[in-house]
Design an enzyme around this catalytic site. Structure first.
Site, mmCIF file in Angstrom:
data_model
loop_
_atom_site.group_PDB
_atom_site.id
_atom_site.type_symbol
_atom_site.label_atom_id
_atom_site.label_comp_id
_atom_site.label_asym_id
_atom_site.label_seq_id
_atom_site.Cartn_x
_atom_site.Cartn_y
_atom_site.Cartn_z
ATOM 1 N N ALA A 37 39.932 36.989 36.599
ATOM 2 C CA ALA A 37 40.022 35.521 35.977
ATOM 3 C C ALA A 37 39.316 34.381 36.695
ATOM 4 C CB ALA A 37 41.416 35.242 35.573
ATOM 5 N N GLU B 117 50.066 40.966 47.725
ATOM 6 C CA GLU B 117 48.932 40.616 46.680
ATOM 7 C C GLU B 117 47.651 40.383 47.191
ATOM 8 O OE1 GLU B 117 47.880 40.716 43.902
ATOM 9 O OE2 GLU B 117 48.977 39.242 42.509
ATOM 10 N N ASP C 245 41.581 45.466 39.493
ATOM 11 C CA ASP C 245 42.966 45.471 40.198
ATOM 12 C C ASP C 245 43.640 46.725 40.041
ATOM 13 O OD1 ASP C 245 44.270 43.238 41.045
ATOM 14 O OD2 ASP C 245 45.414 42.777 38.963
ATOM 15 N N LYS D 250 41.668 47.058 44.457
ATOM 16 C CA LYS D 250 42.510 45.963 45.626
ATOM 17 C C LYS D 250 43.704 45.698 44.937
ATOM 18 C CE LYS D 250 40.563 42.306 42.719
ATOM 19 N NZ LYS D 250 41.787 42.006 41.893
ATOM 20 N N ASP E 119 37.138 42.702 37.928
ATOM 21 C CA ASP E 119 38.456 43.069 37.103
ATOM 22 C C ASP E 119 38.180 43.051 35.587
ATOM 23 O OD1 ASP E 119 39.130 43.092 39.681
ATOM 24 O OD2 ASP E 119 40.695 41.583 39.626
ATOM 25 N N CYS F 243 41.189 35.941 40.684
ATOM 26 C CA CYS F 243 40.651 36.877 41.438
ATOM 27 C C CYS F 243 38.989 36.419 41.683
ATOM 28 C CB CYS F 243 40.571 38.375 40.957
ATOM 29 S SG CYS F 243 42.307 38.853 41.178
ATOM 30 N N SER G 205 53.757 41.338 42.730
ATOM 31 C CA SER G 205 53.359 40.265 41.724
ATOM 32 C C SER G 205 54.143 40.505 40.301
ATOM 33 C CB SER G 205 51.828 40.339 41.484
ATOM 34 O OG SER G 205 51.438 41.231 40.900
ATOM 35 N N HIS H 62 47.253 48.292 40.535
ATOM 36 C CA HIS H 62 48.492 47.962 41.351
ATOM 37 C C HIS H 62 49.423 49.200 41.252
ATOM 38 C CE1 HIS H 62 47.742 43.689 41.792
ATOM 39 N NE2 HIS H 62 47.785 43.520 40.336
ATOM 40 N N HIS I 222 50.947 44.637 35.023
ATOM 41 C CA HIS I 222 49.503 44.909 34.696
ATOM 42 C C HIS I 222 48.591 45.611 35.499
ATOM 43 C CE1 HIS I 222 49.303 41.528 37.483
ATOM 44 N NE2 HIS I 222 47.991 41.855 37.748
HETATM 45 C C1 VGL Z 1 44.303 38.574 38.515
HETATM 46 C C2 VGL Z 1 46.337 37.786 37.956
HETATM 47 C C3 VGL Z 1 46.805 38.790 38.462
HETATM 48 C C4 VGL Z 1 42.787 38.618 38.263
HETATM 49 C C5 VGL Z 1 44.811 39.807 38.956
HETATM 50 O O1 VGL Z 1 42.162 39.774 38.351
HETATM 51 O O2 VGL Z 1 42.143 37.583 38.309
HETATM 52 N N1 VGL Z 1 45.051 37.677 37.820
HETATM 53 N N2 VGL Z 1 46.298 39.935 39.055
HETATM 54 ZN ZN ZN Z 2 46.981 41.778 39.469
#
Ligand code: VGL
Ligand code: ZN
Length: 203
Positions: free
Chosen positions: A139, A111, A60, A104, A18, A143, A68, A62, A79
């Protein structure tokens, strides 16, 4: 006595999680000091290419009404909405030819922090006889953590490179490292290969 060294090989995968604009400064869900991982990851990509290591790049991805997001009662600002600027990969990331891409959390009602959740990643790795996974990206406390714990649970020898990941919060990062270690994931400090096994941190 010679010390054991860990270096990349052709039955390893480098999993880059990500590295999308929304997770960087100016993005919708900026992770503190995220930019610091880019040069480290680029060096690892070069090393992986030299070693014939499979590179996997996840994102990510979405829908605009993902569960989320705060508008849907979730924890996060909107995001990484598919097709938007914020969902693009960081332009300084050197995306190598031959990389495998994983998208994903594509469905509004679910989620999926882990790159293995609802994807064919585990099968793709097994098909290539890959037995070790080195995880970097964002992060660390979401993830990266979930992907690492799933990888270990699925039977892959799993390493997370601290120098190439950052958490949303420092406390979250600390907790994530404890959880990952408890799940059998090796959290390592060095940012380049090969490294001695005694550089492995046991947090
Ligand atoms: C993530 C928060 C929401 C990540 C993804 O990639 O770690 N964190 N969506
Ligand atoms: Zn996300």
């Amino acid at each position: 006595m010679t010390k054991e060294k860990i270096g990349l090989r052709s039955t390893d995968a480098l999993l880059i999680v990500d590295l999308q604009l929304d997770f960087f400064a100016g993005g919708k869900l900026a992770v503190p000091r995220a930019e610091e991982v880019i040069p480290v990851v680029n060096d690892l990509v070069d090393e992986a290419r030299k070693s014939g290591t499979q590179i996997i790049v996840s994102r990510d991805w979405h829908p605009p009404d993902h569960m989320s997001f705060t508008a849907q009662g979730g924890d996060w600002p909107q995001h990484c909405v598919r097709g938007t600027k914020g969902a693009e990969f960081h332009p300084a990331l050197r995306l190598p030819p031959g990389a495998l891409f994983v998208s994903k959390a594509k469905r509004a009602e679910r989620e999926q922090y882990s790159d293995f959740d609802g994807t064919s990643l585990a099968e793709e790795l097994r098909r290539r006889a890959i037995d070790r996974v080195f995880i970097v990206g964002l992060a660390e406390d979401f993830c990266v953590k979930s992907s690492a714990i799933d990888a270990a649970r699925l039977g892959f020898e799993t390493h997370v490179l601290r120098a190439a990941t950052r958490p949303v919060t420092p406390e979250g990062g600390e907790k994530a490292r404890t959880e990952m270690c408890a799940a059998g994931v090796t959290v390592i400090e060095p940012s380049c290969f090969p490294y001695d096994v005694d550089h492995i941190s046991r947090t």
